[in-house]
Each structure stands twice: as C-alpha cells, then as structure tokens.
Enzyme design. Structure first.
Site, PDB file in Angstrom:
ATOM      1  N   HIS A  65       0.883  -1.174   0.000  1.00  0.00           N
ATOM      2  CA  HIS A  65       0.000   0.000   0.000  1.00  0.00           C
ATOM      3  C   HIS A  65       0.923   1.228   0.000  1.00  0.00           C
ATOM      4  O   HIS A  65       2.025   1.189   0.532  1.00  0.00           O
ATOM      5  CB  HIS A  65      -0.819  -0.049   1.298  1.00  0.00           C
ATOM      6  CG  HIS A  65      -1.900   0.986   1.398  1.00  0.00           C
ATOM      7  ND1 HIS A  65      -1.635   2.288   1.755  1.00  0.00           N
ATOM      8  CD2 HIS A  65      -3.242   0.894   1.228  1.00  0.00           C
ATOM      9  CE1 HIS A  65      -2.784   2.958   1.789  1.00  0.00           C
ATOM     10  NE2 HIS A  65      -3.769   2.139   1.474  1.00  0.00           N
ATOM     11  N   ASP A 102       3.180  -4.398   8.191  1.00  0.00           N
ATOM     12  CA  ASP A 102       1.909  -3.671   8.122  1.00  0.00           C
ATOM     13  C   ASP A 102       0.793  -4.717   8.252  1.00  0.00           C
ATOM     14  O   ASP A 102       0.540  -5.491   7.333  1.00  0.00           O
ATOM     15  CB  ASP A 102       1.851  -2.947   6.770  1.00  0.00           C
ATOM     16  CG  ASP A 102       0.464  -2.423   6.418  1.00  0.00           C
ATOM     17  OD1 ASP A 102      -0.486  -2.632   7.209  1.00  0.00           O
ATOM     18  OD2 ASP A 102       0.316  -1.815   5.343  1.00  0.00           O
ATOM     19  N   GLN A 122      -4.392  -5.200   7.010  1.00  0.00           N
ATOM     20  CA  GLN A 122      -5.327  -6.096   6.324  1.00  0.00           C
ATOM     21  C   GLN A 122      -5.381  -7.481   6.962  1.00  0.00           C
ATOM     22  O   GLN A 122      -6.324  -8.230   6.741  1.00  0.00           O
ATOM     23  CB  GLN A 122      -4.936  -6.232   4.844  1.00  0.00           C
ATOM     24  CG  GLN A 122      -5.105  -4.961   4.044  1.00  0.00           C
ATOM     25  CD  GLN A 122      -6.540  -4.497   3.942  1.00  0.00           C
ATOM     26  OE1 GLN A 122      -7.475  -5.289   3.945  1.00  0.00           O
ATOM     27  NE2 GLN A 122      -6.741  -3.197   3.859  1.00  0.00           N
ATOM     28  N   LYS A 159     -10.355  -1.347  10.750  1.00  0.00           N
ATOM     29  CA  LYS A 159     -10.429  -2.569   9.936  1.00  0.00           C
ATOM     30  C   LYS A 159     -10.975  -3.727  10.781  1.00  0.00           C
ATOM     31  O   LYS A 159     -11.301  -4.784  10.264  1.00  0.00           O
ATOM     32  CB  LYS A 159      -9.047  -2.979   9.426  1.00  0.00           C
ATOM     33  CG  LYS A 159      -8.252  -1.888   8.743  1.00  0.00           C
ATOM     34  CD  LYS A 159      -8.618  -1.700   7.297  1.00  0.00           C
ATOM     35  CE  LYS A 159      -7.617  -0.778   6.612  1.00  0.00           C
ATOM     36  NZ  LYS A 159      -8.094  -0.249   5.352  1.00  0.00           N
ATOM     37  N   CYS A 164      -4.750   2.232  -3.688  1.00  0.00           N
ATOM     38  CA  CYS A 164      -3.518   2.786  -3.100  1.00  0.00           C
ATOM     39  C   CYS A 164      -2.372   1.772  -3.202  1.00  0.00           C
ATOM     40  O   CYS A 164      -1.555   1.640  -2.300  1.00  0.00           O
ATOM     41  CB  CYS A 164      -3.719   3.198  -1.643  1.00  0.00           C
ATOM     42  SG  CYS A 164      -4.869   4.548  -1.468  1.00  0.00           S
TER      43      CYS A 164
END
Length: 412
Positions: free
Chosen positions: A129, A206, A209, A232, A370
């Site tokens: 991203h 990261d 997700q 999220k 993104c």
C-alpha cells in the site's frame, strides 16, 4: 474438534443484528457491503463503549487527580492491555496508540532517519500500500539510503528466492504487509522475518489487512514492529496501534514533541518520558482507544478461527461463481489469501462496473486501491475489489454476482 464446534455455532444472522447499518437501503435496494478491506462496519457493542465514554467519564487522562480523569485513565490503559494480550506483546508499554497504520509506519520510518546512513539498504515488497512505500522513500531522500523492491509473480505472491538475493550486510530495515490490501495475498512473514534477522535487519509488518482475519502473535513471529488500524477490526477510525520491541522503541527518538511525552522540561533541556508515553505526545484519542479494546473483545468473543473459516467459505463460494462469468479475470490467486477478490471483466473499465453495481445496492471498491505498483505489474488501471467480512452471507454473494452479471450485460 474445539474449532469445529465453534464454527457450527457461528450464527451469522445473530451477528448481523449487531450491525445496524446492514439494515439500510442504498438506491432502493438492501445494502450489500463488500468493502470491508477499506473499513469494517461497527457493532452496537463498540458504539455503546463510545457513548458510555462521552456520557459518563469524558476527561483528559494521565494528568488529573479527579475521579473522572482517573476513571478515563484506567479504561484507556485497560484497552492497551487488551491490545497487548490480543497480539501477545511481552509488555504493555510496547503498545503505542496511534491514529492508525499510516501514523505507525511514519513514526518508525521517521525514527530510522537518525539510525541510517548513505548506502544503507532498506527492502520493500512489490505488494505494498502507498502508506508503506512513501514514508520510506522520504527516509531515503533524507539519509541517502537505497530502497530495493522484493518482486512478485503473476499469482500475486512474493518471489522468496529474489528476497534472499536482495538481503545483505547493508540491509537495515525490511518492511512489508502481512496481507495485501489489493489482492488478499497472505505473505510468509515468519520466514521473511527470520531471514532478515540473520543480517541484523529490523522488520516492520503492516498488519492492517491481516488483523481482521488473522490473530498475529508478535512474540512468536519475533517481529520488531507491527502496525494496525482499529477501523479494519470493527473499531472506530482515527485510532490504531504500533507494537515495537522494547529495545527498538528505546533506540528510536520521539516522533513528536509536546505534553505527555516528557519527564521534565526547562528552556535549557528536556528529558523524555519512558515508554509508551515517549511516543504519545498530546491528548490522545481516548475514546477511540477504549473503543478499540471493545472491538477486540467483540471479535474475540466470536473467535478468530471461526471468523477465518467462515470467511474462507465465502471466498471460495464467490470465487467459483465469479469464474462462471465470461471474460472474468481474477488478480492474485495466491495459495494463501484472505477473503478478498480483485477482478476485471475483459474490455470493461472497473469504475463502470463499480458504479453500476452500486446502483443495485452493492458496495465494492474500484481503482488502484492505493497500490499502484501492483496495478502497473499487471498492466491494468485498477480492479473491482470485493472484500468479505464475517457478517456477510452467501445470499449477499449471490446478489453481488447477479449485479456484476447485469452490469456486464449493460456495458457490453
């Protein structure tokens, strides 16, 4: 066996009652919300925590001697401990509250500006991203460090043998996502973390997700930094967390100056507060932090194994149905992926499909998500992305498939 009984007890209709927004109509149709990778919906249990805070004990924390301040401080710090336990951090002060994943990445990238020198190398994956690319590019401009990219294959998986070639004595930081937001690919992060550590490099993952689908154990992973966003995971927007190993958080300088992150201040010299306050300047999103804790309670009560199994069923069902549509191309068919399908129909622009299915009450995301380098790799302008959550149903998948078929018919 335990997992099986948990899944059998998975009552999606009961769960859906916790999400008032799922009752609304869009363009005269019942809403089918399939943009969960952008943000998940919020259950009433989390809304109640927000209302409770502002109704009963709204006060600034860590500073006041009065009862409201102490109550708010206790609840906020209890939320930090919930997050610590959820991600299995060794110490509560290794959990830093942030405004979200992007903030966490920027804190770490900015901190490394004082640790890197010209010619040092940092590795990023081709699946990232933008928020896990741009802060590191800025860091390279500041320090003269060199950014190298771990390539991907047509299935949307990282090419591990190429990573091994890129790692070396000059590698200082490796950063990549646990799960790709554009394709749903689950990366083999444990293997990558171990390989990077052999060269003494720090690793930032990261987890934005991954966190709604996979319960990451930061100690088992032996990861140096792990970042997530609450929104999220059924929590509110504007709050997230940065996990950092204590030794790394001690090494990095503060990201911002202000109240709360100091021990003593005079015009001659300031000494910084210890962890976690060193990285938490100013009045934080107190209510957000508390609601993040409530969201974790909610998801853990359902159970992450049950969530993963149910969502995998939705993914397989939707993938099989979509493949029946002529001209369908699904991007990112990694052997391990979360409940995300990124696709195009030959000859049609993703934006047109997204616009038409919205007219039928179906919320999907279109564009480059993104993650422009991913789209450039496939030589496409973008995709239609349907991302599923544990409150979606097979009936909703059927409505989504019908809407896509109708859109294709109208556009051809």
């Amino acid at each position: 066996m335990g997992q099986h009984t948990q899944v059998k007890a998975f009552d999606v209709e009961k769960i859906r009652k916790d999400f008032p927004i799922l009752n609304r109509e869009v363009n005269g149709y019942p809403l089918v919300y399939l943009d969960n990778a952008a943000t998940a919906q919020t259950p009433v249990q989390v809304m109640d925590a927000i209302v409770d805070y502002y109704s009963n004990y709204n006060a600034n924390i860590h500073r006041g001697v009065h009862s409201l301040s102490q109550e708010a401080t206790d609840k906020y710090e209890q939320a930090r401990i919930k997050i610590q336990k959820h991600f299995n951090a060794e110490k509560a002060h290794e959990i830093i509250f942030t405004s979200g994943t992007t903030h966490g990445i920027n804190m770490v990238a900015s901190g490394f500006a004082s640790l890197l020198k010209e010619g040092d190398e940092i590795l990023v994956s081709a699946l990232e991203h933008h928020s896990n690319i741009v802060p590191w590019q800025m860091l390279c401009e500041k320090t003269g460090a060199i950014l190298k990219v771990i390539p991907m294959n047509q299935n949307g998986e990282l090419i591990y043998s190429e990573l091994e070639k890129l790692l070396g004595d000059r590698t200082r930081v490796v950063f990549l996502n646990h799960v790709s937001n554009a394709l749903g690919t689950v990366n083999p992060i444990k293997k990558i973390i171990d390989a990077a550590h052999e060269f003494g490099a720090a690793v930032l993952i990261d987890g934005a997700q991954a966190a709604p689908h996979i319960k990451a154990d930061v100690q088992e992973l032996d990861v140096d930094f792990y970042v997530v966003s609450a929104h999220k995971m059924c929590g509110p927007t504007g709050v997230g967390m940065l996990y950092g190993k204590e030794e790394w958080l001690e090494k990095l300088p503060p990201y911002q100056g202000g109240g709360e992150m100091i021990a003593t201040v005079s015009f001659e010299k300031t000494t910084y507060a210890g962890l976690p306050h060193k990285f938490e300047a100013g009045t934080p999103n107190i209510c957000g932090g508390i609601a993040f804790g409530a969201a974790l309670d909610y998801m853990n009560a359902i159970g992450f194994d049950a969530i993963a199994e149910y969502e995998h069923g939705l993914l397989e069902y939707a993938t099989a149905k979509l493949k029946e549509i002529e001209g369908m191309k699904i991007y990112g068919e990694a052997s391990e992926k979360t409940a995300v399908i990124s696709f195009n129909v030959e000859g049609l622009h993703p934006y047109d499909i997204g616009t038409l299915v919205d007219k039928m009450g179906i919320a999907v995301r279109t564009g480059h998500h993104c993650a422009q380098p991913v789209m450039e790799f496939y030589k496409i302008p973008g995709t239609v992305r349907a991302s599923f959550a544990f409150y979606n149903t097979t009936e909703e998948v059927d409505r989504f498939i019908e809407a896509v078929k109708k859109a294709v018919m109208m556009l051809q």
